[in-house]
Design an enzyme around this catalytic site. Structure first.
Site, PDB file in Angstrom:
ATOM      1  N   ASP A 124      -7.141 -12.898  11.711  1.00 15.42           N
ATOM      2  CA  ASP A 124      -7.329 -12.410  10.353  1.00 15.42           C
ATOM      3  C   ASP A 124      -6.539 -11.149  10.073  1.00 15.42           C
ATOM      4  O   ASP A 124      -6.009 -10.979   8.974  1.00 15.42           O
ATOM      5  CB  ASP A 124      -8.818 -12.147  10.106  1.00 15.42           C
ATOM      6  N   HIS A 184      -1.274  -8.478   9.262  1.00 18.97           N
ATOM      7  CA  HIS A 184      -1.261  -7.128   8.714  1.00 18.97           C
ATOM      8  C   HIS A 184      -0.823  -6.067   9.732  1.00 18.97           C
ATOM      9  O   HIS A 184       0.091  -5.270   9.468  1.00 18.97           O
ATOM     10  CB  HIS A 184      -2.654  -6.749   8.199  1.00 18.97           C
ATOM     11  N   LYS A 188       0.843  -1.190   0.000  1.00 20.61           N
ATOM     12  CA  LYS A 188       0.000   0.000   0.000  1.00 20.61           C
ATOM     13  C   LYS A 188       0.884   1.248   0.000  1.00 20.61           C
ATOM     14  O   LYS A 188       1.937   1.294   0.629  1.00 20.61           O
ATOM     15  CB  LYS A 188      -0.928   0.000   1.219  1.00 20.61           C
ATOM     16  N   GLU A 197     -13.450  -1.452   9.733  1.00 21.41           N
ATOM     17  CA  GLU A 197     -14.177  -1.640   8.486  1.00 21.41           C
ATOM     18  C   GLU A 197     -15.677  -1.488   8.708  1.00 21.41           C
ATOM     19  O   GLU A 197     -16.199  -1.848   9.763  1.00 21.41           O
ATOM     20  CB  GLU A 197     -13.923  -3.043   7.912  1.00 21.41           C
TER      21      GLU A 197
END
Length: 450
Positions: A222, A227, A169, A203
């Site tokens: 997750d 991440h 990113k 989110e």
């Protein structure tokens, strides 16, 4: 550039949502070799044309802006073979037409990674081939170690790409530029000047039909285990000698090894878990997580995870790093927030708030909050936001990661020891949650969280 891309699990969700569109973007940008081929392997019985027709339909949904010419340019490269990817003999037959080394992408459930790797080892894969593994890498620390052992019995570490598209990113990469290409930041990038760091990925989306994977994982596995800890490593690492993959990943692993998870008696204070109840997000009704199709309420799976850790080294001693992620929240918030300490003495009549640096990840932007003399009374302070917004990247993150794989550059991939450290950090939290030490909270979908 390696010319053969093999996708195991080619008809799955990962391939449709990310991998196939990434290949199409590379083709549209003129970054694929004219001889590039893409071989899809799974249990489906279909011929090449049926596979290509399915790929065209997927690209129409996931990348509708692509021209018909670019779509055709990608799908014409596709071939399909049917095989059980955990059976070495079947896999050898499916790979029999390869004329050179391949990059083999495991677009598979992580529960069959080891079986697929062992089958690849016995399939006669051409020398010089590469392996691409999706997260989650293993189910826990012991499983990650076993998977690394299996992989290293077949592939050299430099030929293994544990992909994390977060690392490609734009703003994530700008963390490196901001820190190491500007003299103004690095001298104050330490516990003497920084009070806290928040790494947040909130989110608005709910489960979106992913119960088969998500209900067995949860927010901590997750997002946090991979991440968010990768983002922490980039924020906390020492300056690398170069941006070469060895130097960069050596400094990341140093930072991860210094991370101290919460002690057992601090779990209640330093961690939170929750899952959403029924509510409304962006004007749409969202059922409670336990009522989503495919969810087993007995699993006690969290959709919100917050963990505060510390980095035990000279630079960061005493600075809390708060890692937070959640689904079905009222507002998307995806950012790294660095909060600086107040100035040691305030000569002004009003108290100036501390400086704050925000690196927003989607959309990509950086802002710095500073205090300046006001336009009226010169001794009254005003808060000013210095903002820099970035144009959209030409290539999406997945395409950048895939391009690195094809060129043999593992810089944007995770090394085996990094994956294991991620599990070391979250396992005490998982155990405390499993034991019921930390209660499961709830929050209405569309709210700010628990």
């Amino acid at each position: 550039m390696i010319q053969n891309l093999v996708v195991l699990g080619a008809s799955g969700d990962l391939s449709a949502r990310y991998l196939l569109p990434a290949v199409a973007r590379l083709h549209a940008a003129g970054l694929l070799d004219d001889r590039q081929t893409i071989l899809g392997i799974d249990r489906d019985e279909r011929d090449d044309e049926e596979f290509r027709a399915a790929a065209r339909a997927r690209l129409a949904r996931k990348a509708p802006d692509l021209s018909a010419r670019d779509v055709r340019g990608v799908t014409d490269r596709l071939r399909h073979r049917s095989a059980d990817v955990t059976d070495a003999a079947q896999l050898a037959a499916a790979l029999g037409d390869l004329t050179g080394p391949a990059a083999v992408y495991l677009a598979l459930p992580n529960t069959i990674f080891q079986g697929a790797v062992r089958a690849l080892a016995g399939s006669g894969l051409p020398a010089g081939s590469r392996l691409i593994v999706e997260k989650p890498f293993g189910a826990d620390l012991a499983d990650a170690r076993r998977l690394n052992e299996t992989i290293h019995g077949c592939f050299a570490e430099d030929d293994v790409f544990r992909v994390d598209h977060f690392l490609a990113k734009q703003t994530v990469l700008n963390v490196l530029g901001l820190r190491f290409a500007n003299r103004v930041f690095e001298p104050v990038w330490n516990a003497l000047h920084i009070a806290s760091v928040d790494i947040v990925w909130d989110e608005t989306v709910a489960l979106k039909g992913r119960a088969g994977y998500y209900d067995g994982a949860g927010a901590l596995k997750d997002m946090t285990q991979n991440h968010l800890l990768q983002l922490l490593a980039l924020v906390a690492m020492e300056p690398p000698t170069s941006t070469g993959h060895r130097d960069l990943r050596d400094r990341k692993i140093d930072a991860l090894r210094a991370v101290r998870p919460p002690a057992a008696d601090q779990m209640g204070a330093l961690t939170r878990r929750a899952r959403y109840t029924a509510g409304r997000v962006d004007g749409r009704s969202v059922p409670a997580y336990v009522d989503e199709p495919g969810v087993d309420p007995g699993r006690d799976t969290e959709t919100f995870a917050e963990v505060t850790v510390y980095v035990d080294n000279w630079r960061w001693a005493g600075v809390p790093f708060r890692l937070r992620t959640g689904k079905a929240l009222g507002q998307a918030r995806r950012e790294i927030v660095v909060r600086f300490r107040p100035v040691p003495h305030q000569p002004f009549p009003d108290t100036a708030p501390a400086n704050r640096l925000r690196m927003r990840l989607d959309p990509d932007a950086i802002s710095l909050d500073i205090n300046l003399n006001g336009s009226g009374d010169p001794f009254c302070l005003e808060r000013v936001h210095l903002d820099a917004r970035f144009p959209a990247q030409q290539l999406p993150p997945y395409a950048h990661v895939l391009l690195g794989v094809l060129h043999g550059d593992p810089t944007l991939s995770i090394r085996g020891d990094e994956a294991e450290e991620g599990w070391r950090i979250v396992e005490p939290v998982l155990k405390a949650w499993s034991d019921g030490t930390v209660p499961m909270l709830t929050y209405p979908a569309g709210s700010g969280g628990p």
